[in-house]
Scaffold this motif. Structure first.
Motif, PDB file in Angstrom:
ATOM      1  N   GLN A   1       0.821  -1.214   0.000  1.00 42.45           N
ATOM      2  CA  GLN A   1       0.000   0.000   0.000  1.00 42.45           C
ATOM      3  C   GLN A   1       0.857   1.266   0.000  1.00 42.45           C
ATOM      4  O   GLN A   1       0.398   2.339  -0.400  1.00 42.45           O
TER       5      GLN A   1
ATOM      6  N   GLN B   1       3.380   3.343  -4.904  1.00 38.82           N
ATOM      7  CA  GLN B   1       2.391   3.771  -5.897  1.00 38.82           C
ATOM      8  C   GLN B   1       2.094   2.660  -6.903  1.00 38.82           C
ATOM      9  O   GLN B   1       0.956   2.464  -7.322  1.00 38.82           O
TER      10      GLN B   1
ATOM     11  N   THR C   1       2.223  -0.566  -6.512  1.00 38.05           N
ATOM     12  CA  THR C   1       1.567  -1.771  -5.965  1.00 38.05           C
ATOM     13  C   THR C   1       0.393  -1.440  -5.049  1.00 38.05           C
ATOM     14  O   THR C   1      -0.157  -2.329  -4.412  1.00 38.05           O
ATOM     15  N   ARG C   2       0.042  -0.140  -4.968  1.00 34.48           N
ATOM     16  CA  ARG C   2      -0.978   0.267  -3.993  1.00 34.48           C
ATOM     17  C   ARG C   2      -2.311  -0.448  -4.235  1.00 34.48           C
ATOM     18  O   ARG C   2      -2.957  -0.902  -3.290  1.00 34.48           O
ATOM     19  N   GLU C   3      -2.722  -0.531  -5.500  1.00 30.47           N
ATOM     20  CA  GLU C   3      -4.020  -1.155  -5.771  1.00 30.47           C
ATOM     21  C   GLU C   3      -4.025  -2.616  -5.320  1.00 30.47           C
ATOM     22  O   GLU C   3      -4.968  -3.079  -4.666  1.00 30.47           O
ATOM     23  N   PHE C   4      -2.909  -3.306  -5.651  1.00 29.88           N
ATOM     24  CA  PHE C   4      -2.819  -4.699  -5.210  1.00 29.88           C
ATOM     25  C   PHE C   4      -2.765  -4.783  -3.678  1.00 29.88           C
ATOM     26  O   PHE C   4      -3.347  -5.676  -3.057  1.00 29.88           O
TER      27      PHE C   4
ATOM     28  N   ASN D   1      -4.065  -2.681  -1.539  1.00 24.99           N
ATOM     29  CA  ASN D   1      -5.405  -2.438  -0.990  1.00 24.99           C
ATOM     30  C   ASN D   1      -6.275  -3.696  -1.097  1.00 24.99           C
ATOM     31  O   ASN D   1      -7.020  -4.057  -0.167  1.00 24.99           O
ATOM     32  N   GLN D   2      -6.203  -4.344  -2.264  1.00 24.98           N
ATOM     33  CA  GLN D   2      -6.992  -5.571  -2.435  1.00 24.98           C
ATOM     34  C   GLN D   2      -6.541  -6.650  -1.451  1.00 24.98           C
ATOM     35  O   GLN D   2      -7.368  -7.352  -0.850  1.00 24.98           O
TER      36      GLN D   2
END
Length: 651
Positions: free
Chosen positions: A209, A212, A214-217, A219-220
């Motif tokens: 998180q 930038q 890998t943030r989406e991954f 968060n998931q």
């Protein structure tokens, strides 16, 4: 190694006042002889109460502390009881004292809820703090494995549940077996590593998180980790609730088994009531038939005259029928309708026909009307007489009355049975049984619903794990910086977890094979059937008898089940991390003389210290002395002083 040195009782159950016995230091068997209701099961409960603060009756039903105070002592003012156990474990001397007494402020206790059990534990003469004492007792003999040390022989059939995956008792026994074999030490390490792996995955999500790329991954992944925690908590709660409900189901089943006789009495009463109702309907119909039959019953008095009249009328009917027939034939011949004689078939000449016409009454045109009218009248009277004669049949009337009386006797007999059953039933027996059945059905429904919930949650956790693995693989391709450090931590935790998980499976298999080998060896020593080669174990530690040709014995008797269970207990003692004494109540109830003798001979090899609670017909002293010889260390008798007072007497 746990050894019991002595047991001291004070106003506990049948044992009035202060009584005690010592167990010999030497390895071997001590036998306590006592008739029924003399206190053998109470002695077993004395060990259980001292160690765990619980008292269990038949069918594993909890016994009220209020009922355990010696009745004579209570009548004399006693309000408490005490059990003191002296033992050694791991080289240390312990004295455990537990007391059942009324709660503070309760002046006149009336039930279990009015009592509290207090205890203190001494080690080497020093009283241990409460928390340390609890830990020491858990180390000396955990309650979860007590069934392999303190047990009622009548409950050995429970071990058959290990062969069936659809029972509630089987998994509990399997867990207890793995506990006594020491498997939880390894499984706890595995579970700790699983928690470390979960934590490491959570750290990977947090690190992702912060980047930038890998943030989406991240968060998931964090969302999935949080979902897993919720699902795991739900699963834990469901399994805990399931354990409670299954224990309740077993308790209700035990209670219902104890009330089987009551249930059969109630069923028999209901069946008899239905039969009485049906009989009363038949009686009413019989009464109506008799009422109809009684209207003409007066004619039975003149039955002889009726019979004579019928006979006379039948004679006159025959005479008239003959005359009418003769007249009809003569008229036919006289008129020449048929010139052949109906008797001899000869042709009647015209002269003979003329002669016949002259002889007919009234000439050739005369007819036998008078005879015909009389014949019709005779037949009408004969029909009436026959009907009257049938109605006047006294035998048919006697049969009707006899059948009615027989039905009445059946009603009386069945009603008497119903009344006798009523005397055997307690006032609330029916309501209690219905309540138990209703509660049982409710518990079964709740268990089914929870099992569905556990299944659904498990499936969700599996889907969650699959999704997390996919995201982890995608993250690994983008990893860098802090992510690399957290990924290495996660990989290490994962490898350690897999190692311990595999180790648990390997160690469990090794334990099962050792238990199978030892149980087979004991079984061959215990059984009198030479065609049995041994026992085969399943994944739940259930044991199947194997024939010498290699096939399984699918159906076995209660006695065979008893021998198999004892073989398992002996094998577990042989492989247990914790060894201790066996105290067994009624060990031979299902066995013949041959099996009893073999079991007595093998008992000293099953544990270093064995205590048998038996009655003399079950194990005659002469047979015990012959079988055990020098390994029989002591004999005690439970001697009756009164219905509520038993004394321990050393022989």
């Amino acid at each position: 190694m746990l050894r019991i040195k002595s047991l001291h009782l004070k106003d506990f159950g049948a044992f009035k006042g202060e009584q005690a016995f010592d167990l010999p230091d030497e390895e071997g068997v001590t036998v306590f002889y006592g008739e029924n209701m003399r206190g053998k099961t109470t002695l077993l409960n004395a060990f259980r109460f001292a160690l765990f603060g619980k008292i269990i009756g038949r069918g594993r039903r909890a016994v009220s502390f209020h009922d355990m105070i010696n009745w004579e002592a209570r009548a004399e003012g006693a309000r408490s009881f005490e059990v003191r156990l002296q033992l050694t474990h791991a080289g240390a001397e312990y004295r455990l004292t537990r007391t059942g007494r009324p709660k503070a402020g309760v002046g006149s206790p009336t039930g279990h809820e009015d009592y509290v059990a207090d205890y203190y534990l001494e080690r080497g003469g020093h009283i241990l703090p409460a928390q340390q004492a609890a830990l020491e007792l858990e180390r000396i003999l955990p309650e979860q494995i007590a069934r392999f040390f303190l047990f009622d022989g009548e409950l050995l059939q429970e071990y058959e549940d290990l062969l069936h995956g659809d029972t509630d008792m089987g998994p509990k026994i399997s867990q207890a077996i793995e506990r006594i074999l020491g498997l939880p030490t390894l499984t706890k390490s595995r579970d700790s590593l699983k928690a470390a792996l979960d934590k490491a995955e959570e750290r990977v999500a947090l690190a992702a998180q912060g980047d930038q790329k890998t943030r989406e991954f991240g968060n998931q992944l964090q969302s999935l980790v949080e979902e897993r925690e919720v699902l795991t908590a739900d699963l834990f709660r469901h399994e805990k609730d399931l354990e409670i409900l299954r224990a309740r189901k077993v308790a209700i089943e035990d209670d219902m088994r104890r009330r089987e006789r009551m249930a059969s009495l109630l069923d028999k009463r209901d069946r008899l009531a239905g039969e009485v109702e049906a009989l009363e309907g038949l009686i009413q119909k019989k009464k109506e038939e008799i009422s109809k039959a009684m209207a003409p019953a007066w004619s039975a008095v003149i039955r002889p005259q009726l019979a004579a009249a019928v006979s006379a009328h039948r004679t006159r009917e025959a005479e008239l029928q003959s005359a009418v027939t003769r007249a009809q034939v003569l008229h036919s011949l006289a008129e020449g309708h048929d010139p052949a004689c109906p008797t001899c078939l000869q042709i009647v000449s015209p002269d003979a026909q003329a002669k016949i016409r002259s002889l007919l009454p009234g000439g050739a045109d005369g007819s036998p009307e008078a005879d015909q009218r009389e014949l019709a009248g005779v037949r009408r009277r004969l029909d009436a007489l026959d009907a009257q004669l049938a109605d006047s049949n006294p035998e048919a009337l006697r049969l009707l009355w006899s059948d009615l009386e027989e039905r009445k006797r059946e009603v009386y007999s069945k009603s008497a049975e119903i009344e006798e059953i009523g005397k055997q039933l307690t006032g609330d027996a029916e309501d209690e049984l219905k309540g138990l059945r209703g509660e049982y059905d409710s518990v079964v429904r709740q268990i089914a619903a929870l099992e569905e919930g556990v299944k659904a949650t498990t499936e969700k956790l599996a889907a969650n794990a699959t999704y997390r693995d996919n995201i982890q693989k995608r993250l690994d391709k983008l990893a860098g910086g802090q992510m690399d450090s957290e990924r290495r931590r996660r990989d290490l935790a994962s490898r350690l977890y897999e190692l311990f998980k595999d180790s648990v499976d390997v160690y469990r298999d090794q334990l099962r094979h050792r238990v199978e080998a030892d149980a087979s060896r004991y079984f061959q020593q215990l059984t009198t059937e030479q065609d049995y080669a041994g026992l085969r174990i399943n994944d739940s530690y259930g044991l199947t008898i194997v024939h010498r040709d290699g096939t399984d014995i699918p159906i076995r008797s209660a006695g065979a089940e008893h021998v198999v269970a004892l073989s398992l207990v002996a094998a577990l003692q042989n492989n247990a991390q914790l060894r201790g004494p066996i105290v067994i109540d009624s060990p031979f109830g299902r066995l013949d003389g041959g099996h009893r003798s073999r079991i007595v001979e093998v008992l000293p090899d099953m544990a270093d210290q064995v205590v048998l609670l038996v009655y003399e017909e079950e194990l005659p002293p002469a047979r015990a002395r012959e079988a055990l010889k020098g390994r029989l260390r002591a004999e005690w008798a439970l001697e009756r002083q009164s219905a509520r007072h038993t004394e321990l007497v050393k022989r």
